[in-house]
Design an enzyme around this catalytic site. Structure first.
Site, PDB file in Angstrom:
ATOM      1  N   HIS A 189      24.115   0.802  18.440  1.00 41.01           N
ATOM      2  CA  HIS A 189      23.673   0.804  17.038  1.00 41.01           C
ATOM      3  C   HIS A 189      22.284   0.152  16.939  1.00 41.01           C
ATOM      4  O   HIS A 189      21.423   0.610  16.186  1.00 41.01           O
ATOM      5  CB  HIS A 189      24.636   0.001  16.158  1.00 41.01           C
ATOM      6  CG  HIS A 189      26.055   0.498  16.153  1.00 41.01           C
ATOM      7  ND1 HIS A 189      27.092  -0.228  16.684  1.00 41.01           N
ATOM      8  CD2 HIS A 189      26.604   1.639  15.679  1.00 41.01           C
ATOM      9  CE1 HIS A 189      28.226   0.441  16.518  1.00 41.01           C
ATOM     10  NE2 HIS A 189      27.965   1.575  15.921  1.00 41.01           N
ATOM     11  N   SER A 193      32.308   0.802  19.794  1.00 43.38           N
ATOM     12  CA  SER A 193      33.106  -0.236  19.130  1.00 43.38           C
ATOM     13  C   SER A 193      34.530  -0.207  19.666  1.00 43.38           C
ATOM     14  O   SER A 193      35.208  -1.238  19.730  1.00 43.38           O
ATOM     15  CB  SER A 193      33.118   0.000  17.623  1.00 43.38           C
ATOM     16  OG  SER A 193      31.804   0.140  17.140  1.00 43.38           O
ATOM     17  N   ARG A 194      34.997   0.971  20.070  1.00 46.10           N
ATOM     18  CA  ARG A 194      36.381   1.101  20.561  1.00 46.10           C
ATOM     19  C   ARG A 194      36.575   0.484  21.947  1.00 46.10           C
ATOM     20  O   ARG A 194      37.723   0.304  22.371  1.00 46.10           O
ATOM     21  CB  ARG A 194      36.811   2.570  20.569  1.00 46.10           C
ATOM     22  CG  ARG A 194      37.005   3.144  19.174  1.00 46.10           C
ATOM     23  CD  ARG A 194      37.668   4.514  19.195  1.00 46.10           C
ATOM     24  NE  ARG A 194      38.103   4.922  17.873  1.00 46.10           N
ATOM     25  CZ  ARG A 194      37.422   5.732  17.047  1.00 46.10           C
ATOM     26  NH1 ARG A 194      36.249   6.222  17.416  1.00 46.10           N
ATOM     27  NH2 ARG A 194      37.910   6.048  15.865  1.00 46.10           N
ATOM     28  N   GLY A 209      30.332   0.038  11.686  1.00 42.76           N
ATOM     29  CA  GLY A 209      30.351  -1.398  11.926  1.00 42.76           C
ATOM     30  C   GLY A 209      30.840  -1.776  13.310  1.00 42.76           C
ATOM     31  O   GLY A 209      30.941  -0.944  14.197  1.00 42.76           O
ATOM     32  N   GLN A 237      28.790  15.457  16.886  1.00 45.79           N
ATOM     33  CA  GLN A 237      28.517  14.957  15.535  1.00 45.79           C
ATOM     34  C   GLN A 237      27.045  15.177  15.174  1.00 45.79           C
ATOM     35  O   GLN A 237      26.719  15.640  14.078  1.00 45.79           O
ATOM     36  CB  GLN A 237      28.865  13.474  15.468  1.00 45.79           C
ATOM     37  CG  GLN A 237      28.393  12.769  14.216  1.00 45.79           C
ATOM     38  CD  GLN A 237      28.874  11.339  14.139  1.00 45.79           C
ATOM     39  OE1 GLN A 237      30.008  11.094  13.780  1.00 45.79           O
ATOM     40  NE2 GLN A 237      28.018  10.384  14.486  1.00 45.79           N
TER      41      GLN A 237
HETATM   42  P1  AMP Z   1      29.885   4.519  14.977  1.00 43.36           P
HETATM   43  O1  AMP Z   1      29.770   3.166  14.351  1.00 43.36           O
HETATM   44  O2  AMP Z   1      30.667   4.537  16.255  1.00 43.36           O
HETATM   45  O3  AMP Z   1      30.309   5.589  13.989  1.00 43.36           O
HETATM   46  O4  AMP Z   1      28.420   4.922  15.417  1.00 43.36           O
HETATM   47  C1  AMP Z   1      27.352   4.910  14.516  1.00 43.36           C
HETATM   48  C2  AMP Z   1      26.148   5.561  15.156  1.00 43.36           C
HETATM   49  O5  AMP Z   1      25.803   4.872  16.349  1.00 43.36           O
HETATM   50  C3  AMP Z   1      26.421   7.025  15.557  1.00 43.36           C
HETATM   51  O6  AMP Z   1      25.261   7.799  15.301  1.00 43.36           O
HETATM   52  C4  AMP Z   1      26.676   6.909  17.029  1.00 43.36           C
HETATM   53  O7  AMP Z   1      26.384   8.087  17.749  1.00 43.36           O
HETATM   54  C5  AMP Z   1      25.728   5.795  17.418  1.00 43.36           C
HETATM   55  N1  AMP Z   1      26.187   5.177  18.669  1.00 43.36           N
HETATM   56  C6  AMP Z   1      27.419   4.683  18.940  1.00 43.36           C
HETATM   57  N2  AMP Z   1      27.485   4.263  20.222  1.00 43.36           N
HETATM   58  C7  AMP Z   1      26.268   4.512  20.771  1.00 43.36           C
HETATM   59  C8  AMP Z   1      25.714   4.319  22.067  1.00 43.36           C
HETATM   60  N3  AMP Z   1      26.409   3.790  23.065  1.00 43.36           N
HETATM   61  N4  AMP Z   1      24.432   4.686  22.263  1.00 43.36           N
HETATM   62  C9  AMP Z   1      23.693   5.236  21.262  1.00 43.36           C
HETATM   63  N5  AMP Z   1      24.160   5.454  20.022  1.00 43.36           N
HETATM   64  C10 AMP Z   1      25.429   5.093  19.776  1.00 43.36           C
END
Ligand code: AMP
Length: 288
Positions: free
Chosen positions: A37, A186-187, A31, A153
């Site tokens: 995302h 998100s961070r 989220g 991951q």
């Molecule tokens: P998270 O909500 O941070 O766990 O991310 C969910 C998914 O979005 C994961 O597969 C992440 O690798 C992908 N994601 C997060 N940030 C990015 C970004 N800047 N570019 C592409 N994919 C992202």
């Protein structure tokens, strides 16, 4: 767009959808959605009949003293972003729904989970692979999309999917960056204006290593010095790891080639950020 919080309801809808011969794309997230995302959802929308995004801040992948409690959450905003990307279903279970009392089964990918974030965050990948395996079982996706932002991951999930013969196509998507190069996360919401500027040291480290590599430098020790200098220059930034590893095996390399991954985790104040690039990847230009 539907919001589903129950595992049973989600699984029933998925089984019915697959039973009708339709395909399902899954974008697992925690989220606080952003354009990174969004790019995963956009691709999933193009490729499947039903697009499901999960929003679950997974307690199992956070260690003691990490940011589980303060992880940013905004369901209203997330719903608007997901709807704009054409998401059909947001699956947002509570922690008790995913880990009811008595839960005791874990999925653990061995060697690929050990270095990098696995070394800094013991147990992290066990939490990730377990929840992703559960999501695959609940949502029954034909394909699942993950960002290369979390390179390790993605590698661990590909391994798990192959090793457990899970009938899901894993799609890796490029890193989406802010206009100035910061990888979206998100961070990033944790960063003060001053630290937001310091956070540019990660993408600068990547750009300098890429420039040296493209200029012919192949010695990892030299590339390492060049990348580290950018972090050291940002006063107050602390390297958790900065490593050059083979992009497939994640083993350390002395000599760089096109398949060498530069992966880094850096603490800016109390915020830990990660970024990476493949040295041979010409598409890793700053883009939004
Ligand atoms: P998270 O909500 O941070 O766990 O991310 C969910 C998914 O979005 C994961 O597969 C992440 O690798 C992908 N994601 C997060 N940030 C990015 C970004 N800047 N570019 C592409 N994919 C992202």
């Amino acid at each position: 767009m539907k919001l589903i919080e129950s595992v049973d309801e989600m699984q029933q809808l998925s089984l019915q959808t697959r039973g009708e011969g339709k395909s399902i794309a899954l974008v697992p997230t925690m989220g606080y959605l952003h354009a990174g995302h969004g790019s995963l959802m956009h691709e999933g929308r193009k490729r499947c009949d039903l697009l499901v995004t999960s929003i679950f801040v997974n307690p199992a992948q956070f260690g003691a003293g990490e940011d589980l409690d303060k992880y940013p959450r905004d369901m209203e905003r997330d719903r608007a972003i997901a709807a704009a990307e054409g998401v059909d279903v947001i699956f947002a279970p509570g922690a008790g729904e995913m880990y009811p009392s008595g839960f005791q089964t874990w999925v653990d990918v061995d060697r690929l989970s050990l270095p990098l974030c696995g070394a800094s965050r013991p147990g992290h990948f066990r939490g990730v692979t377990t929840v992703v395996c559960k999501l695959f079982s609940i949502v029954q996706p034909t394909l699942a999309l993950f960002g290369m932002k979390d390179y390790q991951q993605l590698a661990v999930i590909r391994r798990m999917t192959a090793d457990l013969n899970l009938p899901v196509e894993i799609v890796g998507m490029p890193i989406v960056r802010e206009i100035d190069g910061l990888a979206m996360s998100s961070r990033n919401a944790y960063l003060s204006p001053e630290n937001r500027i310091k956070a540019l040291c990660l993408s600068r480290a990547i750009q300098s290593a890429l420039k040296a590599y493209r200029g012919g430098e192949r010695d990892v020790a030299a590339l390492d010095r060049i990348a580290r200098e950018q972090i050291v220059n940002a006063k107050g930034a602390l390297i958790d790891y900065l490593e050059f590893r083979n992009g497939a095996s994640l083993e350390l390399q002395q000599q760089a080639d096109d398949l060498t991954l530069l992966a880094l985790a850096v603490k800016i104040g109390t915020t830990r950020l990660i970024d990476n690039c493949m040295l041979g990847d010409d598409s890793q230009k700053v883009k939004r």
